[in-house]
Design an enzyme around this catalytic site. Structure first.
Site, PDB file in Angstrom:
ATOM      1  N   ASN A   9      38.683  88.259  64.417  1.00  0.00           N
ATOM      2  CA  ASN A   9      37.504  89.287  64.792  1.00  0.00           C
ATOM      3  C   ASN A   9      37.098  89.286  66.108  1.00  0.00           C
ATOM      4  OD1 ASN A   9      35.386  91.140  64.419  1.00  0.00           O
ATOM      5  ND2 ASN A   9      33.851  89.704  63.362  1.00  0.00           N
ATOM      6  N   LYS A  11      35.103  91.109  67.552  1.00  0.00           N
ATOM      7  CA  LYS A  11      33.825  91.782  67.868  1.00  0.00           C
ATOM      8  C   LYS A  11      33.725  92.613  69.175  1.00  0.00           C
ATOM      9  CE  LYS A  11      32.391  87.648  65.415  1.00  0.00           C
ATOM     10  NZ  LYS A  11      31.052  86.510  65.282  1.00  0.00           N
ATOM     11  N   HIS A  94      30.208  92.546  57.359  1.00  0.00           N
ATOM     12  CA  HIS A  94      29.798  91.430  58.266  1.00  0.00           C
ATOM     13  C   HIS A  94      28.349  90.769  58.546  1.00  0.00           C
ATOM     14  CE1 HIS A  94      29.957  88.548  61.624  1.00  0.00           C
ATOM     15  NE2 HIS A  94      31.183  88.255  61.083  1.00  0.00           N
ATOM     16  N   GLU A  96      26.883  90.198  61.235  1.00  0.00           N
ATOM     17  CA  GLU A  96      25.993  90.897  62.256  1.00  0.00           C
ATOM     18  C   GLU A  96      25.948  92.411  61.816  1.00  0.00           C
ATOM     19  OE1 GLU A  96      28.525  87.727  65.039  1.00  0.00           O
ATOM     20  OE2 GLU A  96      29.301  89.614  64.888  1.00  0.00           O
ATOM     21  N   GLU A 166      31.146  83.602  54.821  1.00  0.00           N
ATOM     22  CA  GLU A 166      30.741  83.140  56.066  1.00  0.00           C
ATOM     23  C   GLU A 166      29.208  83.134  56.173  1.00  0.00           C
ATOM     24  OE1 GLU A 166      33.231  85.235  59.501  1.00  0.00           O
ATOM     25  OE2 GLU A 166      31.620  86.451  58.902  1.00  0.00           O
ATOM     26  N   GLY A 172      29.211  81.443  65.243  1.00  0.00           N
ATOM     27  CA  GLY A 172      28.957  81.584  66.619  1.00  0.00           C
ATOM     28  C   GLY A 172      28.094  80.307  66.974  1.00  0.00           C
ATOM     29  N   SER A 212      32.510  79.241  62.948  1.00  0.00           N
ATOM     30  CA  SER A 212      32.818  78.143  63.689  1.00  0.00           C
ATOM     31  C   SER A 212      34.367  77.446  63.337  1.00  0.00           C
ATOM     32  CB  SER A 212      31.795  77.220  64.113  1.00  0.00           C
ATOM     33  OG  SER A 212      30.916  77.843  64.689  1.00  0.00           O
TER      34      SER A 212
END
Length: 248
Positions: A9, A11, A94, A96, A166, A172, A212
């Site tokens: 991904n 991003k 996701h 985010e 996730e 991250g 991660s």
């Protein structure tokens, strides 16, 4: 036997030139793998990446889509638009997107159903925040998200969905759930899916871990019984790193 799926991904990273250089670097290195290889890139790169992936085992996915076919939705992209350029997968829900762009369990469900109706493979994300984890709410949060994501999805379509667990606190941050803890949560998600459909269907659905993941820990993660792949952010941006992930 579920086929492992390693997805990058990207991003909001990479220009077209950078994306094409990445593809040139990975194509010979992942050609013989038994793993499903997926690159999810920004909309601007998708046509070029689809073209670059022709004749290879690499699939190209989008990072989002709208649940309507068309309309006054400035800045959005529809499933038909993705299909038109040869995209096969789309990430949905996701964390985010949920955190920054008001994605909800309801829109995740609408998008998942639309993707399936159009023949796209949805990669549906779920996961808890640090506060929820520390409160012992991990399984409750994941169950709620999964149940709502799969609402009104048929038995026949359910097995086509890829789920990505996730934990938000591990995205991250450099922190990662232990492979055992991740497997425990993913096994629980599989139990939830079995209750919604059947054990047979739940055993067909591939569930990835994301948070991660990197070359140093991917083998340990992939050795777990219920983890069928990884949805990888930062470590998917460099060709060498992504190749190591695919060839775990």
């Amino acid at each position: 036997m579920r086929k492992p799926i390693i997805a990058g991904n990207w991003k909001m990273h990479k220009t077209v030139a950078e994306g094409l250089a990445f593809m040139d670097a990975i194509k010979p290195e992942v050609s013989g793998t038994d793993v499903e290889v997926l690159v999810c890139a920004p909309f601007t790169l998708l046509p070029s990446l689809v073209e670059a992936a022709k004749g290879t085992n690499i699939k190209i996915g989008a990072q989002n889509m709208h649940y309507e076919d068309h309309g006054a939705f400035t800045g959005e992209v529809s499933a038909d638009m993705l299909l038109d350029i040869g995209v096969t997968h789309v990430i949905i829900g996701h964390s985010e997107r949920r955190q920054y762009f008001a994605e909800t369990d309801e829109t995740v469900n609408l998008k998942t159903r639309k993707a399936l109706s159009k023949g796209l493979t949805p990669v549906v994300c779920c996961g808890e925040s640090l506060e929820q984890r520390e409160a012992g709410e991990t399984k409750t949060v994941c169950k709620t998200q999964i149940v709502k994501a799969f609402e009104n999805i048929s038995l026949a379509d359910a097995s086509k969905v890829v789920v990505a667990y996730e934990p938000i606190w591990a995205i991250g941050t450099g922190k990662t759930s232990s492979s055992k803890d991740a497997n425990d949560v993913i096994a629980y998600i599989r139990e939830v899916l079995a209750a919604l459909y059947s054990t047979e269907v739940s055993e067909e659905i591939r569930i990835q871990y994301g948070g991660s993941v990197k070359p140093a820990n991917v083998e340990e993660i992939m050795n777990e019984t219920d983890i069928d792949g990884a949805l990888v952010g930062g470590a998917s941006l460099e060709a060498d790193s992504f190749v190591q992930l695919v060839n775990f």
